[in-house]
Design an enzyme around this catalytic site. Structure first.
Site, PDB file in Angstrom:
ATOM      1  N   GLU A 153       4.556 -15.656   3.780  1.00  0.00           N
ATOM      2  CA  GLU A 153       5.493 -15.674   4.658  1.00  0.00           C
ATOM      3  C   GLU A 153       6.061 -14.144   4.861  1.00  0.00           C
ATOM      4  OE1 GLU A 153       8.221 -17.082   1.042  1.00  0.00           O
ATOM      5  OE2 GLU A 153       7.204 -18.375   2.289  1.00  0.00           O
ATOM      6  N   TYR A 205      -2.027  -8.984   9.028  1.00  0.00           N
ATOM      7  CA  TYR A 205      -2.484 -10.469   8.735  1.00  0.00           C
ATOM      8  C   TYR A 205      -3.078 -11.098  10.054  1.00  0.00           C
ATOM      9  CZ  TYR A 205       0.924 -10.051   5.107  1.00  0.00           C
ATOM     10  OH  TYR A 205       1.743  -9.575   3.921  1.00  0.00           O
ATOM     11  N   VAL A 239       0.852  -1.163  -0.173  1.00  0.00           N
ATOM     12  CA  VAL A 239      -0.044   0.022   0.148  1.00  0.00           C
ATOM     13  C   VAL A 239       0.857   1.331  -0.070  1.00  0.00           C
ATOM     14  CG1 VAL A 239      -1.810   1.403   1.371  1.00  0.00           C
ATOM     15  CG2 VAL A 239      -1.896  -1.181   1.058  1.00  0.00           C
TER      16      VAL A 239
HETATM   17  C1  COA Z   1       1.583  -3.929   5.426  1.00  0.00           C
HETATM   18  C2  COA Z   1       0.619  -3.009   4.719  1.00  0.00           C
HETATM   19  C3  COA Z   1       0.370  -3.675   3.460  1.00  0.00           C
HETATM   20  C4  COA Z   1      -0.538  -2.432   5.414  1.00  0.00           C
HETATM   21  O1  COA Z   1      -1.417  -1.741   4.648  1.00  0.00           O
HETATM   22  P1  COA Z   1      -2.484  -0.747   5.203  1.00  0.00           P
HETATM   23  O2  COA Z   1      -3.195  -0.473   4.236  1.00  0.00           O
HETATM   24  O3  COA Z   1      -1.725   0.250   6.049  1.00  0.00           O
HETATM   25  O4  COA Z   1      -3.204  -1.477   6.511  1.00  0.00           O
HETATM   26  P2  COA Z   1      -4.766  -1.207   6.873  1.00  0.00           P
HETATM   27  O5  COA Z   1      -4.927   0.198   7.143  1.00  0.00           O
HETATM   28  O6  COA Z   1      -5.663  -2.333   6.391  1.00  0.00           O
HETATM   29  O7  COA Z   1      -4.414  -1.840   8.402  1.00  0.00           O
HETATM   30  C5  COA Z   1      -5.390  -2.792   8.777  1.00  0.00           C
HETATM   31  C6  COA Z   1      -4.811  -3.287  10.371  1.00  0.00           C
HETATM   32  O8  COA Z   1      -3.400  -3.818  10.245  1.00  0.00           O
HETATM   33  C7  COA Z   1      -2.677  -3.207  11.258  1.00  0.00           C
HETATM   34  N1  COA Z   1      -1.578  -2.381  10.821  1.00  0.00           N
HETATM   35  C8  COA Z   1      -1.550  -1.714   9.731  1.00  0.00           C
HETATM   36  N2  COA Z   1      -0.364  -0.960   9.769  1.00  0.00           N
HETATM   37  C9  COA Z   1       0.295  -1.041  10.844  1.00  0.00           C
HETATM   38  C10 COA Z   1       1.308  -0.394  11.603  1.00  0.00           C
HETATM   39  N3  COA Z   1       2.177   0.490  10.964  1.00  0.00           N
HETATM   40  N4  COA Z   1       1.447  -0.541  12.589  1.00  0.00           N
HETATM   41  C11 COA Z   1       0.807  -1.321  13.439  1.00  0.00           C
HETATM   42  N5  COA Z   1      -0.619  -2.030  12.891  1.00  0.00           N
HETATM   43  C12 COA Z   1      -0.671  -1.892  11.538  1.00  0.00           C
HETATM   44  C13 COA Z   1      -3.645  -2.450  12.284  1.00  0.00           C
HETATM   45  O9  COA Z   1      -4.378  -3.710  13.095  1.00  0.00           O
HETATM   46  C14 COA Z   1      -4.730  -1.911  11.288  1.00  0.00           C
HETATM   47  O10 COA Z   1      -5.910  -1.806  11.858  1.00  0.00           O
HETATM   48  P3  COA Z   1      -6.310  -0.183  12.348  1.00  0.00           P
HETATM   49  O11 COA Z   1      -5.720   0.712  11.619  1.00  0.00           O
HETATM   50  O12 COA Z   1      -7.875   0.016  12.650  1.00  0.00           O
HETATM   51  O13 COA Z   1      -5.152  -0.385  13.826  1.00  0.00           O
HETATM   52  C15 COA Z   1       1.548  -1.695   4.346  1.00  0.00           C
HETATM   53  O14 COA Z   1       2.089  -1.142   5.496  1.00  0.00           O
HETATM   54  C16 COA Z   1       2.776  -1.842   3.288  1.00  0.00           C
HETATM   55  O15 COA Z   1       2.605  -1.661   2.153  1.00  0.00           O
HETATM   56  N6  COA Z   1       3.762  -2.082   3.915  1.00  0.00           N
HETATM   57  C17 COA Z   1       4.879  -2.187   3.008  1.00  0.00           C
HETATM   58  C18 COA Z   1       4.917  -3.576   2.339  1.00  0.00           C
HETATM   59  C19 COA Z   1       4.977  -4.419   3.054  1.00  0.00           C
HETATM   60  O16 COA Z   1       5.806  -4.938   4.223  1.00  0.00           O
HETATM   61  N7  COA Z   1       4.286  -5.781   2.591  1.00  0.00           N
HETATM   62  C20 COA Z   1       3.927  -6.918   3.103  1.00  0.00           C
HETATM   63  C21 COA Z   1       5.119  -7.884   3.130  1.00  0.00           C
HETATM   64  S1  COA Z   1       5.378  -8.395   1.348  1.00  0.00           S
END
Ligand code: COA
Length: 160
Positions: free
Chosen positions: A118, A130, A86
Site C-alpha cells: 500500500e 511499482y 533509496v
Molecule cells: C520510491 C523510491 C524507492 C524509488 O527509488 P529509485 O531507486 O529512485 O527508483 P528507480 O530508479 O528504480 O526508478 C524506476 C522507475 O520508477 C519511476 N520513478 C522513480 N522515481 C520517480 C520519480 N521521482 N518521479 C517519477 N517516476 C519515478 C520511473 O518510472 C523510473 O524509471 P526511469 O528512471 O527509467 O524513468 C525512492 O524515490 C524513495 O526512496 N522514496 C522515498 C521512500 C518512499 O516513498 N518509499 C516508498 C513508500 S514506503
C-alpha cells in the site's frame, strides 16, 4: 550489490529511513526485531554503497554505507512489502527497481501467489516505480494514512 541484511545493518537502515519523509517510520528496536527468530518470516534486503562512491557527504542520508533497503513480510499465503527506501543521492538509477526484482525473485521461491503493498496516493515516485515493475492497482483504503490524512492505494504483483 544487493544482499540480505544482518543486524549490523540496523544503524544504517535507521539513518537512511530517518532521512526519507515518505518512508514508513519504525523505531530502531522494531528494526532489530526483524532479525529475531520465531517471529513472522521476513526478507530484509540492503543495497551496499560502492567503495568510496561519489556521494555528496552533505546531503541527507548520504553518510550511510548503504544506498537503499527493503523490508517484506510473509503473511502466508502472500508477501507484503512493508518499506522501501533509496537514498536521495542514489535515486533514479534503477536501485528501487533492483530491490523490488530481488524481492520478487525470493518470493517466487515460496509457494505464495502475490506480493501486496500500500502506498500514499500522493507518492508519485513510488507509484510510478511499482507500476513500472508490473504491480497492478487493486483497491483503495479511504483516509488510511494520518498526518496528513490520505487514501492508501493497494497494489498487487502476481507471482504466477
Ligand atoms: C520510491 C523510491 C524507492 C524509488 O527509488 P529509485 O531507486 O529512485 O527508483 P528507480 O530508479 O528504480 O526508478 C524506476 C522507475 O520508477 C519511476 N520513478 C522513480 N522515481 C520517480 C520519480 N521521482 N518521479 C517519477 N517516476 C519515478 C520511473 O518510472 C523510473 O524509471 P526511469 O528512471 O527509467 O524513468 C525512492 O524515490 C524513495 O526512496 N522514496 C522515498 C521512500 C518512499 O516513498 N518509499 C516508498 C513508500 S514506503
Amino acid at each position: 550489490m544487493i544482499r540480505l541484511a544482518t543486524p549490523a545493518d540496523v544503524p544504517s537502515i535507521v539513518q537512511l529511513e530517518r532521512a526519507c519523509v515518505s518512508a514508513a517510520h519504525w523505531t530502531e528496536q522494531q528494526y532489530r526485531r526483524l532479525f529475531e527468530s520465531g517471529g513472522t518470516e521476513r526478507i530484509v534486503l540492503v543495497a551496499d554503497a560502492p567503495f568510496h562512491s561519489a556521494r555528496d557527504e552533505n546531503a541527507p542520508g548520504s553518510s550511510c554505507d548503504i544506498l537503499g533497503f527493503l523490508v517484506a513480510r510473509h503473511l502466508t499465503p502472500e508477501w507484503e512489502l512493508e518499506n522501501l527506501v533509496v537514498a536521495p543521492t542514489a535515486r533514479r538509477q534503477g536501485l528501487g527497481m533492483k530491490l523490488l526484482h530481488a524481492l520478487v525473485a525470493m518470493a517466487r521461491e515460496t509457494t505464495s501467489h502475490s506480493v501486496f503493498l500500500e502506498v500514499r496516493e500522493s507518492n508519485a515516485a513510488a507509484r510510478s516505480l511499482y507500476e513500472k515493475t508490473d504491480f497492478a492497482q487493486t483497491g483503495r483504503r479511504k483516509a488510511y494514512y494520518k498526518d496528513p490524512a490520505e487514501d492508501a492505494l493497494l497494489y498487487r504483483f502476481s507471482l504466477e
